[in-house]
Scaffold this motif. Sequence first.
Motif, mmCIF file in Angstrom:
data_model
loop_
_atom_site.group_PDB
_atom_site.id
_atom_site.type_symbol
_atom_site.label_atom_id
_atom_site.label_comp_id
_atom_site.label_asym_id
_atom_site.label_seq_id
_atom_site.Cartn_x
_atom_site.Cartn_y
_atom_site.Cartn_z
ATOM 1 N N LEU A 1 0.820 -1.208 0.000
ATOM 2 C CA LEU A 1 0.000 0.000 0.000
ATOM 3 C C LEU A 1 0.855 1.259 0.000
ATOM 4 O O LEU A 1 0.337 2.352 -0.233
ATOM 5 C CB LEU A 1 -0.934 0.016 1.213
ATOM 6 C CG LEU A 1 -1.907 -1.158 1.368
ATOM 7 C CD1 LEU A 1 -2.951 -0.822 2.418
ATOM 8 C CD2 LEU A 1 -2.576 -1.525 0.057
ATOM 9 N N LYS A 2 2.126 1.126 0.250
ATOM 10 C CA LYS A 2 3.009 2.279 0.256
ATOM 11 C C LYS A 2 3.542 2.536 -1.151
ATOM 12 O O LYS A 2 3.622 1.635 -1.980
ATOM 13 C CB LYS A 2 4.184 2.051 1.218
ATOM 14 C CG LYS A 2 3.761 1.896 2.674
ATOM 15 C CD LYS A 2 3.043 3.140 3.184
ATOM 16 C CE LYS A 2 2.675 3.005 4.657
ATOM 17 N NZ LYS A 2 1.900 4.183 5.130
ATOM 18 N N ARG B 1 0.771 10.201 -6.030
ATOM 19 C CA ARG B 1 -0.306 9.272 -5.687
ATOM 20 C C ARG B 1 -1.662 9.952 -5.880
ATOM 21 O O ARG B 1 -1.950 10.992 -5.288
ATOM 22 C CB ARG B 1 -0.170 8.764 -4.265
ATOM 23 C CG ARG B 1 -1.370 7.950 -3.784
ATOM 24 C CD ARG B 1 -1.052 7.027 -2.636
ATOM 25 N NE ARG B 1 -0.235 5.883 -3.069
ATOM 26 C CZ ARG B 1 0.029 4.831 -2.285
ATOM 27 N NH1 ARG B 1 -0.459 4.773 -1.052
ATOM 28 N NH2 ARG B 1 0.771 3.838 -2.738
ATOM 29 N N LEU C 1 -5.844 9.385 -5.755
ATOM 30 C CA LEU C 1 -6.912 8.585 -5.156
ATOM 31 C C LEU C 1 -8.254 9.051 -5.703
ATOM 32 O O LEU C 1 -8.529 10.255 -5.746
ATOM 33 C CB LEU C 1 -6.890 8.743 -3.633
ATOM 34 C CG LEU C 1 -8.151 8.339 -2.844
ATOM 35 C CD1 LEU C 1 -8.395 6.844 -2.964
ATOM 36 C CD2 LEU C 1 -8.026 8.755 -1.385
ATOM 37 N N TYR D 1 -12.399 8.307 -5.009
ATOM 38 C CA TYR D 1 -13.190 7.658 -3.977
ATOM 39 C C TYR D 1 -14.621 8.195 -4.009
ATOM 40 O O TYR D 1 -14.855 9.382 -3.783
ATOM 41 C CB TYR D 1 -12.566 7.928 -2.608
ATOM 42 C CG TYR D 1 -12.898 6.948 -1.510
ATOM 43 C CD1 TYR D 1 -13.788 5.899 -1.696
ATOM 44 C CD2 TYR D 1 -12.303 7.071 -0.258
ATOM 45 C CE1 TYR D 1 -14.064 4.997 -0.684
ATOM 46 C CE2 TYR D 1 -12.574 6.178 0.773
ATOM 47 C CZ TYR D 1 -13.464 5.147 0.556
ATOM 48 O OH TYR D 1 -13.737 4.258 1.559
ATOM 49 N N ILE E 1 -3.549 5.243 2.859
ATOM 50 C CA ILE E 1 -3.285 5.543 1.449
ATOM 51 C C ILE E 1 -2.361 6.746 1.296
ATOM 52 O O ILE E 1 -1.440 6.736 0.474
ATOM 53 C CB ILE E 1 -4.622 5.775 0.710
ATOM 54 C CG1 ILE E 1 -5.409 4.465 0.651
ATOM 55 C CG2 ILE E 1 -4.382 6.333 -0.689
ATOM 56 C CD1 ILE E 1 -6.809 4.600 0.089
ATOM 57 N N ALA F 1 -2.610 9.963 0.022
ATOM 58 C CA ALA F 1 -2.559 10.411 -1.373
ATOM 59 C C ALA F 1 -2.119 11.866 -1.488
ATOM 60 O O ALA F 1 -2.188 12.644 -0.529
ATOM 61 C CB ALA F 1 -3.939 10.234 -2.015
ATOM 62 N N LEU G 1 -8.621 -0.870 -2.780
ATOM 63 C CA LEU G 1 -8.481 -1.367 -1.410
ATOM 64 C C LEU G 1 -9.761 -2.063 -0.931
ATOM 65 O O LEU G 1 -10.828 -1.460 -0.887
ATOM 66 C CB LEU G 1 -8.134 -0.206 -0.478
ATOM 67 C CG LEU G 1 -7.828 -0.577 0.973
ATOM 68 C CD1 LEU G 1 -6.589 -1.460 1.047
ATOM 69 C CD2 LEU G 1 -7.642 0.680 1.810
ATOM 70 N N TYR H 1 -0.794 -1.503 8.374
ATOM 71 C CA TYR H 1 -1.252 -0.245 7.780
ATOM 72 C C TYR H 1 -2.288 0.476 8.633
ATOM 73 O O TYR H 1 -2.874 1.463 8.188
ATOM 74 C CB TYR H 1 -1.817 -0.513 6.384
ATOM 75 C CG TYR H 1 -0.756 -0.973 5.417
ATOM 76 C CD1 TYR H 1 0.264 -0.120 5.001
ATOM 77 C CD2 TYR H 1 -0.755 -2.286 4.948
ATOM 78 C CE1 TYR H 1 1.248 -0.547 4.136
ATOM 79 C CE2 TYR H 1 0.231 -2.722 4.075
ATOM 80 C CZ TYR H 1 1.225 -1.850 3.670
ATOM 81 O OH TYR H 1 2.214 -2.281 2.811
ATOM 82 N N VAL I 1 -6.502 3.613 -6.234
ATOM 83 C CA VAL I 1 -5.258 4.360 -6.075
ATOM 84 C C VAL I 1 -4.318 4.064 -7.240
ATOM 85 O O VAL I 1 -4.161 2.910 -7.640
ATOM 86 C CB VAL I 1 -4.564 3.981 -4.742
ATOM 87 C CG1 VAL I 1 -3.229 4.706 -4.596
ATOM 88 C CG2 VAL I 1 -5.487 4.288 -3.559
ATOM 89 N N ASP J 1 -0.275 5.216 -8.483
ATOM 90 C CA ASP J 1 0.987 5.936 -8.268
ATOM 91 C C ASP J 1 1.646 6.159 -9.620
ATOM 92 O O ASP J 1 1.830 5.202 -10.384
ATOM 93 C CB ASP J 1 1.943 5.131 -7.378
ATOM 94 C CG ASP J 1 1.460 5.038 -5.945
ATOM 95 O OD1 ASP J 1 0.611 5.855 -5.548
ATOM 96 O OD2 ASP J 1 1.922 4.138 -5.214
#
Length: 588
Positions: free
Chosen positions: A213-214, A222, A224, A226, A249, A251, A453, A466, A483, A485
Motif C-alpha cells: 500500500l506504500k 499518488r 486517489l 473515492y 493511502i 494520497a 483497497l 497499515y 489508487v 501511483d
Amino acid sequence: MGDFELRIIKQKLKVVFCFILFLFPVSISAQTILIDEDFSDWESISSFYDDASGDNSGYPIDFKTLKIYNDDQYIYFYLEVGAEINLQEGNNISLLIDLDRNSETGEFFSGIGYEFIFNFGQRNGRFYDPESSGFNSYDIGLVTAPTVTSSVFEIKIDRDAEIDGTSLFTSGSFDFMIRSSESNGDLLPDNGSGTLTYAFNEENIYEAENYSLKKRNPNNLRVLSYNVERDNLFNPSAKENFRRIFQAIDADIIGLEEVYENSGEQAASLIEEFLPSETGEQWYSGDVGNDNLIVSRYPVIKQKSLSGNAAYLLDLGDRKLLAVVAHPPCCQNDEGRQREIDEFMAFVRDSKSGSEFDIEENTPIVIMGDMNLVGLADQQATLITGDITDEGSYGADFVPDWDNTNLEDLKPVNPGLPTTFTWYSAGSSFSAGRLDYMVYTGSVMEAENAFSLHTPEMHPDSLIMYGLQKEDVILASDHLPIVGDFSFKIPTGNEETGKIPSDFQLFQNYPNPFNPATTIRFQLHKAAFIKLEIFDALGRKVETLLEGKKGSGIQAVKLDARSYSSGIYYYMLTIDGISITKKMILIK
C-alpha cells in the motif's frame, strides 16, 4: 498424516510465506488468471469445450468456447456467448452444477441432477437442499467481468463457498452445464452430447501478487479516487473508518464523488485533520457546485463544471495536470451516461487543441471517478478511445493521448484477490464489479503501482501494518478507494519532433544502477552550448549538473548522488533546443 492435515499445514505455511513476501518484496510468479477484462491470460489455457455454432434455436445466445481453470482457492470460467449482452441482467444464462455427480439427486435436467444453479441475468441462485434457501453472488464469491456489455466474460467462484453451512465443492470433480433458457435455448454441451465433467487440478496454488500500500518510490504522485457514498465521509459514525483509510493511502491528489452537502473547503479541512500538513504544505480544494470535488497538495488554478462532472487544472510546480473527476448517472440511464462522457471527453479534446483550459502539449491528464459503467460498452469505449457518440452536439472523435493513442486504463487490483472490482455491496443482488475508473495519458505518465483497497480480504497482519480494520472500507462506502501511483516520463525534443540529432550523442550512465556515484558521458561533434540536467521520477528538476559551452569530443561528468533518495532519475542533455533523455536508477 492424512491429506486434510497436510493441506492445513500447507495453507499455514503459505500464509506465513505470503506475509514474508509482503514485508520483504521479491519476485514471485504471477496469478494465472485475473478477473480484469483482459483475456490474454487465458491464451495459454486450452479450450475445455467448443460448442457448435447455429444451435441456438433463434435465441440471441449462441455459446462458443468455454475454458476453465482452478487453483487451490478459486474456480475460473471463460465463456463466449455469441452476442453482446450484459451478463448481470436481461439474459437467461444459468450455470448448473451436479456437485455429487449423481443424476438421481438434486434437480434433473438434460442428463444431470444439479444441486447448484446460478442465474446470471436474475442475479440469484438456488442450492437444492430441503433446508436451503436462495443465495446471491456474495455467498459464493462470484465476480464477473466486464460489467458492460460484451460477448466474452470471465467468472470467478470461491472453492470454499458454503450455502447455509454446507460446503459446495467437497470432491475432486463435478458435472455441469450452461444453458441460455429453460427450454429451446442453447445448451453447453449440446443437448444429447453427454455431460461435462471438470476435475480439479490440485497442483495449482494461488499466489497473490505482492501489492504494497506504500509508494514504491517516494517521488511518485499518488492519485486517489473515492466515491464516499452520499457524504458518508462527513458522517461521525464513519469518521474513524475513513481516517484509517486515508492515512493508510496517504494520497497527493484526491478526487471525491457523491459529496452533495459539503463543500470543497470542508473536505480539505477534514483531510487536513486526517493527514496534517508539514511545514510548507497545505491542502487545496476545488468545487464546481456538483458532487465531484478535488482535494490536492497542489494548487487548483482552474475549474469548470461539466454537467454532473468536474474538470480541474492543478499546478504541480514544473508542469500542470488536468484532472477530470466524474460521476455519470447510474444504472439503466445509458443515454444520460453516454451524453456526460461525450461532454467531458470533448472538453479534454478542446483543452488539448487550444480552447477550454488550453493546456500545453504533454500535460498529464487523469480522468477518474465512479463512471457507473454497467450498461453499453460504447460508454467505456468513449472514455478510453475518444469515440464521441453524439458528434452533432459534442464534436468529432479524437485520439485522447498526446502520442495519438488511447488512454491507459489503470485497472487497479484488489490486494490479495485475483480481481479488480471497485464496488462491493453484499446486500445487493448485483455482484462486486468494476464501476470506478482511472484512465490517464500513458505517453507522459507511467503507472508504478495501483490497487483497489478491499480490507475484508487483507491478511490480519497486513491490516495491523497499515493501521486498518477488516470492515473499514465496507462501513465507509459501497465503493472502494482506487489508487494509482505515477511517475512522469521526461519528453525529449528529438522524440517529439522526429529529429535525430547528428551533432551530439548521449550515452547510458555507468554504473547503472548506481550508489552513490555514476558517470554520464556525451559526445559533441562540434563546439556547442549545452545544458545537462537531472530530474526525479515526477519530472521535477533536481539540479543542473553542467551548463556552458563545451568543445568537440567525448565529455564525462561525474554525478555524486549522496544527497538523493533511492529511486528512478532522468538526465537530459539539451543542445540548440533539442534534448535527449535517459533513465538511471539509484539504489542505496
